[in-house]
Enzyme design. Structure first.
Site, PDB file in Angstrom:
ATOM      1  CB  THR A   1      -6.209  -3.344   9.922  1.00  0.00           C
ATOM      2  OG1 THR A   1      -7.048  -4.419   9.562  1.00  0.00           O
ATOM      3  CG2 THR A   1      -5.671  -3.632  11.329  1.00  0.00           C
ATOM      4  CG  ASP A   2     -11.297  -4.525   8.399  1.00  0.00           C
ATOM      5  OD1 ASP A   2     -10.230  -5.151   8.554  1.00  0.00           O
ATOM      6  OD2 ASP A   2     -12.086  -4.778   7.461  1.00  0.00           O
ATOM      7  CD  GLU A   3      -7.074  -8.456   9.721  1.00  0.00           C
ATOM      8  OE1 GLU A   3      -6.638  -9.292  10.525  1.00  0.00           O
ATOM      9  OE2 GLU A   3      -6.782  -8.450   8.517  1.00  0.00           O
TER      10      GLU A   3
ATOM     11  CG  PHE B   1       1.595   3.149   4.462  1.00  0.00           C
ATOM     12  CD1 PHE B   1       0.309   2.777   4.093  1.00  0.00           C
ATOM     13  CD2 PHE B   1       2.063   4.389   4.064  1.00  0.00           C
ATOM     14  CE1 PHE B   1      -0.492   3.627   3.351  1.00  0.00           C
ATOM     15  CE2 PHE B   1       1.268   5.241   3.314  1.00  0.00           C
ATOM     16  CZ  PHE B   1      -0.004   4.871   2.958  1.00  0.00           C
TER      17      PHE B   1
ATOM     18  CB  THR C   1      10.751  -6.788   6.156  1.00  0.00           C
ATOM     19  OG1 THR C   1       9.524  -6.498   5.470  1.00  0.00           O
ATOM     20  CG2 THR C   1      10.963  -5.785   7.282  1.00  0.00           C
TER      21      THR C   1
ATOM     22  CE1 TYR D   1      -1.330  -6.252  10.612  1.00  0.00           C
ATOM     23  CE2 TYR D   1      -3.572  -7.095  10.384  1.00  0.00           C
ATOM     24  CZ  TYR D   1      -2.609  -6.144  10.082  1.00  0.00           C
ATOM     25  OH  TYR D   1      -2.916  -5.082   9.256  1.00  0.00           O
TER      26      TYR D   1
ATOM     27  CD  GLU E   1       7.086  -8.082   9.950  1.00  0.00           C
ATOM     28  OE1 GLU E   1       6.506  -8.927   9.245  1.00  0.00           O
ATOM     29  OE2 GLU E   1       8.251  -7.707   9.740  1.00  0.00           O
TER      30      GLU E   1
ATOM     31  CB  ILE F   1      -0.973   0.010   1.204  1.00  0.00           C
ATOM     32  CG1 ILE F   1      -1.785  -1.298   1.258  1.00  0.00           C
ATOM     33  CG2 ILE F   1      -1.927   1.197   1.105  1.00  0.00           C
ATOM     34  CD1 ILE F   1      -2.664  -1.446   2.487  1.00  0.00           C
TER      35      ILE F   1
ATOM     36  CE  LYS G   1      -1.781  -1.620  11.643  1.00  0.00           C
ATOM     37  NZ  LYS G   1      -0.732  -0.796  11.001  1.00  0.00           N
TER      38      LYS G   1
HETATM   39  P1  NAD Z   1       3.304  -4.840   3.456  1.00  0.00           P
HETATM   40  O1  NAD Z   1       3.639  -5.978   4.344  1.00  0.00           O
HETATM   41  O2  NAD Z   1       3.113  -5.066   1.994  1.00  0.00           O
HETATM   42  O3  NAD Z   1       4.425  -3.705   3.595  1.00  0.00           O
HETATM   43  C1  NAD Z   1       4.962  -3.326   4.827  1.00  0.00           C
HETATM   44  C2  NAD Z   1       6.215  -2.496   4.558  1.00  0.00           C
HETATM   45  O4  NAD Z   1       6.747  -2.071   5.824  1.00  0.00           O
HETATM   46  C3  NAD Z   1       7.326  -3.283   3.847  1.00  0.00           C
HETATM   47  O5  NAD Z   1       7.860  -2.504   2.797  1.00  0.00           O
HETATM   48  C4  NAD Z   1       8.362  -3.508   4.943  1.00  0.00           C
HETATM   49  O6  NAD Z   1       9.684  -3.587   4.436  1.00  0.00           O
HETATM   50  C5  NAD Z   1       8.146  -2.280   5.814  1.00  0.00           C
HETATM   51  N1  NAD Z   1       8.597  -2.495   7.203  1.00  0.00           N
HETATM   52  C6  NAD Z   1       8.305  -3.543   8.008  1.00  0.00           C
HETATM   53  N2  NAD Z   1       8.903  -3.389   9.202  1.00  0.00           N
HETATM   54  C7  NAD Z   1       9.575  -2.212   9.153  1.00  0.00           C
HETATM   55  C8  NAD Z   1      10.366  -1.483  10.083  1.00  0.00           C
HETATM   56  N3  NAD Z   1      10.601  -1.943  11.318  1.00  0.00           N
HETATM   57  N4  NAD Z   1      10.890  -0.293   9.700  1.00  0.00           N
HETATM   58  C9  NAD Z   1      10.654   0.189   8.445  1.00  0.00           C
HETATM   59  N5  NAD Z   1       9.930  -0.450   7.535  1.00  0.00           N
HETATM   60  C10 NAD Z   1       9.382  -1.636   7.881  1.00  0.00           C
HETATM   61  O7  NAD Z   1       2.007  -4.179   4.098  1.00  0.00           O
HETATM   62  P2  NAD Z   1       0.773  -3.453   3.388  1.00  0.00           P
HETATM   63  O8  NAD Z   1      -0.207  -4.464   2.984  1.00  0.00           O
HETATM   64  O9  NAD Z   1       1.300  -2.488   2.406  1.00  0.00           O
HETATM   65  O10 NAD Z   1       0.160  -2.674   4.632  1.00  0.00           O
HETATM   66  C11 NAD Z   1       0.549  -1.340   4.933  1.00  0.00           C
HETATM   67  C12 NAD Z   1      -0.201  -0.877   6.172  1.00  0.00           C
HETATM   68  O11 NAD Z   1      -1.603  -0.965   5.948  1.00  0.00           O
HETATM   69  C13 NAD Z   1       0.091  -1.720   7.406  1.00  0.00           C
HETATM   70  O12 NAD Z   1       0.194  -0.857   8.517  1.00  0.00           O
HETATM   71  C14 NAD Z   1      -1.132  -2.616   7.532  1.00  0.00           C
HETATM   72  O13 NAD Z   1      -1.364  -2.958   8.879  1.00  0.00           O
HETATM   73  C15 NAD Z   1      -2.215  -1.715   6.973  1.00  0.00           C
HETATM   74  N6  NAD Z   1      -3.350  -2.444   6.387  1.00  0.00           N
HETATM   75  C16 NAD Z   1      -3.160  -3.295   5.338  1.00  0.00           C
HETATM   76  C17 NAD Z   1      -4.256  -3.953   4.761  1.00  0.00           C
HETATM   77  C18 NAD Z   1      -4.113  -4.872   3.582  1.00  0.00           C
HETATM   78  O14 NAD Z   1      -5.107  -5.431   3.114  1.00  0.00           O
HETATM   79  N7  NAD Z   1      -2.917  -5.065   3.023  1.00  0.00           N
HETATM   80  C19 NAD Z   1      -5.537  -3.748   5.287  1.00  0.00           C
HETATM   81  C20 NAD Z   1      -5.692  -2.879   6.374  1.00  0.00           C
HETATM   82  C21 NAD Z   1      -4.595  -2.211   6.902  1.00  0.00           C
HETATM   83  P1  TYD Z   2      -5.433 -12.478   3.818  1.00  0.00           P
HETATM   84  O1  TYD Z   2      -5.245 -12.018   2.420  1.00  0.00           O
HETATM   85  O2  TYD Z   2      -4.296 -13.164   4.508  1.00  0.00           O
HETATM   86  O3  TYD Z   2      -5.941 -11.208   4.646  1.00  0.00           O
HETATM   87  P2  TYD Z   2      -6.543 -11.141   6.161  1.00  0.00           P
HETATM   88  O4  TYD Z   2      -6.182 -12.356   6.897  1.00  0.00           O
HETATM   89  O5  TYD Z   2      -5.860  -9.929   6.689  1.00  0.00           O
HETATM   90  O6  TYD Z   2      -8.021 -10.943   5.994  1.00  0.00           O
HETATM   91  O7  TYD Z   2      -6.673 -13.465   3.850  1.00  0.00           O
HETATM   92  C1  TYD Z   2      -7.945 -13.066   3.376  1.00  0.00           C
HETATM   93  C2  TYD Z   2      -8.906 -14.193   3.664  1.00  0.00           C
HETATM   94  O8  TYD Z   2      -8.554 -15.304   2.830  1.00  0.00           O
HETATM   95  C3  TYD Z   2      -8.855 -14.705   5.085  1.00  0.00           C
HETATM   96  O9  TYD Z   2     -10.153 -15.076   5.502  1.00  0.00           O
HETATM   97  C4  TYD Z   2      -7.966 -15.938   5.003  1.00  0.00           C
HETATM   98  C5  TYD Z   2      -8.257 -16.468   3.613  1.00  0.00           C
HETATM   99  N1  TYD Z   2      -7.130 -17.152   2.933  1.00  0.00           N
HETATM  100  C6  TYD Z   2      -7.325 -18.405   2.354  1.00  0.00           C
HETATM  101  O10 TYD Z   2      -8.424 -18.980   2.410  1.00  0.00           O
HETATM  102  N2  TYD Z   2      -6.271 -18.997   1.720  1.00  0.00           N
HETATM  103  C7  TYD Z   2      -5.039 -18.400   1.651  1.00  0.00           C
HETATM  104  O11 TYD Z   2      -4.105 -19.001   1.080  1.00  0.00           O
HETATM  105  C8  TYD Z   2      -4.860 -17.117   2.236  1.00  0.00           C
HETATM  106  C9  TYD Z   2      -3.528 -16.420   2.181  1.00  0.00           C
HETATM  107  C10 TYD Z   2      -5.948 -16.512   2.866  1.00  0.00           C
END
Ligand code: NAD
Ligand code: TYD
Length: 366
Positions: free
Chosen positions: A134-136, A82, A37, A160, A85, A13, A164
């Site tokens: 996150t909504d989680e 952003f 990472t 996780y 982990e 993101i 958050k």
């Molecule tokens: P991602 O795992 O793709 O990217 C995380 C980034 O943070 C990576 O580039 C990593 O190298 C960097 N990072 C990790 N630890 C670090 C540290 N100690 N110092 C500096 N950089 C570090 O994650 P994402 O999916 O892009 O999510 C971004 C944010 O959005 C997160 O805070 C996550 O909780 C939130 N979020 C994500 C989703 C989703 O669906 N992906 C949904 C809701 C909220």
């Molecule tokens: P994920 O993309 O890991 O996001 P989150 O756990 O943050 O919602 O998973 C989305 C949904 O898909 C979740 O209910 C777990 C499920 N899932 C599978 O069924 N198979 C998979 O291989 C993965 C990665 C997730």
């Protein structure tokens, strides 16, 4: 004009946000700090490397001196946070890194922001610490429960989500106690370009194209509310621009769907692509679709995730009313963009898969 520190800008993101922001606000300064990472990938930022006001710094958000020097020397006035982990399955296997980065790392950023923006003589006139969450944190919903609002009590279920939630509380406390100008957004599941193929949608696409099983956890009935990543970036922009300081805003995609249905929709979209673009058969010969078989034949039900939240759903009325937020993409249009990007960027996901992700999978899943 703003000068931004974007943490985690080489992740999924964060990279989309940097691309969005530099295109929309080309005169703003954007400094990315990212530890690179397993989830961070400098290649995600290739499109902005030549931007005159862009800078990449490899480093940890827990490194106080580094963060301080970036804020002070760069006279930065906005943090968009952003870095985290972000994968629930990893938090079940190895929770420590989630506490380190998501809780301690966020606290370090807040401490430095406070010292630089509140306690120093040459602080910028205004500042903003925007925290991406996150909504989680709200826990899980039953079939008839109303969607999460900003008033829904926190009930995080995975390590996780708990990490958050802790970071959200710290952000709130730094506003309440010290007056730091913060905002927080809590969003639903994102999908789109540059998403690491351990998350549901990119994993299914990559496995389908390479002829590997599509692992669906449990019975596949779990529901998520899917948000196209660019809509999320637009939502964050609106919160930073118009959101009230100290407030939280939910950002959703208005697209609740059961996992099994998402996987079937992805399979059908891949079949359709192969039917209309026969040249794909030579590029991805291991895909069932290349041999005229339905991609759905790869679906495999596997052991459920521990503590698997059943349903997430976002009520984004506050963002709609206060910020005029509205997602532009529906799931069909967002998936077409995502799938198109994955088909055109095979070298990106092949490189990602050849890296440490494979080692981690081998260690934890064999
Ligand atoms: P991602 O795992 O793709 O990217 C995380 C980034 O943070 C990576 O580039 C990593 O190298 C960097 N990072 C990790 N630890 C670090 C540290 N100690 N110092 C500096 N950089 C570090 O994650 P994402 O999916 O892009 O999510 C971004 C944010 O959005 C997160 O805070 C996550 O909780 C939130 N979020 C994500 C989703 C989703 O669906 N992906 C949904 C809701 C909220
Ligand atoms: P994920 O993309 O890991 O996001 P989150 O756990 O943050 O919602 O998973 C989305 C949904 O898909 C979740 O209910 C777990 C499920 N899932 C599978 O069924 N198979 C998979 O291989 C993965 C990665 C997730």
């Amino acid at each position: 004009m703003r000068s931004l520190l974007v943490t985690g800008g080489a992740g999924f993101i964060g990279a989309n946000f940097v691309i969005y922001w530099t295109r929309k606000y080309p005169d703003d300064r954007v400094v990315v700090i990212d530890a690179l990472t397993y989830a961070g990938n400098r290649a995600n930022l290739a499109r902005v490397e030549d931007h005159p006001h862009f800078q990449f710094v490899q480093g940890d958000i827990g490194d106080k001196e580094l963060v301080q020097s970036l804020l002070v020397d760069g006279k930065l006035d906005t943090i968009v946070h952003f870095a985290a982990e972000s994968h629930v399955d990893r938090s079940i296997h190895e929770p420590d890194a989630f506490i380190q980065t998501n809780v301690n790392g966020t606290h370090n950023l807040l401490k430095v922001a406070r010292e630089t923006w509140l306690d120093s003589d040459d602080a910028p006139a205004t500042h903003r610490f925007h925290h991406v969450s996150t909504d989680e944190v709200y826990g899980t919903l039953g079939p008839d429960d109303p969607a999460f609002t900003e008033e829904t009590p926190y009930a995080p279920n995975s390590p996780y989500a708990a990490s958050k939630a802790a970071s959200d509380h710290l952000v709130r406390a730094y506003h309440h106690t010290f007056g730091l100008q913060v905002s927080t957004s809590n969003c639903s599941n994102n999908y789109g370009p540059y998403q690491f193929p351990e998350k549901l949608i990119p994993l299914m696409i990559v496995n389908a194209l390479t002829g590997k099983p599509l692992p669906v956890y449990g019975d596949g009935s779990n529901i998520r509310d899917w948000l196209y990543v660019e809509d999320h970036c637009r939502g964050i922009d609106l919160v930073i621009d118009r959101g009230r300081v100290g407030e939280t805003y939910n950002i959703g995609g208005n697209n609740e769907c059961a996992n099994i249905d998402i996987v079937k929709i992805v399979c059908a979209a891949i079949d359709e692509c192969f039917a209309t673009r026969p040249e794909l058969c030579a590029v991805f010969p291991d895909a069932p679709a290349a041999g005229g078989r339905p991609t759905e034949s790869l679906i495999t039900f596997v052991k459920d995730r521990l503590g698997h939240d059943w349903r997430y759903a976002i009520n984004a009325t506050k963002s709609e009313n206060e910020l005029d937020y509205k997602p532009v993409e529906n799931f069909d249009s967002g998936l077409q963009k995502t799938l198109g990007w994955m088909l055109d960027n095979e070298s990106w996901w092949r490189a990602v898969l050849d890296g440490s992700y494979r080692e981690w999978i081998a260690k934890n899943y064999t």
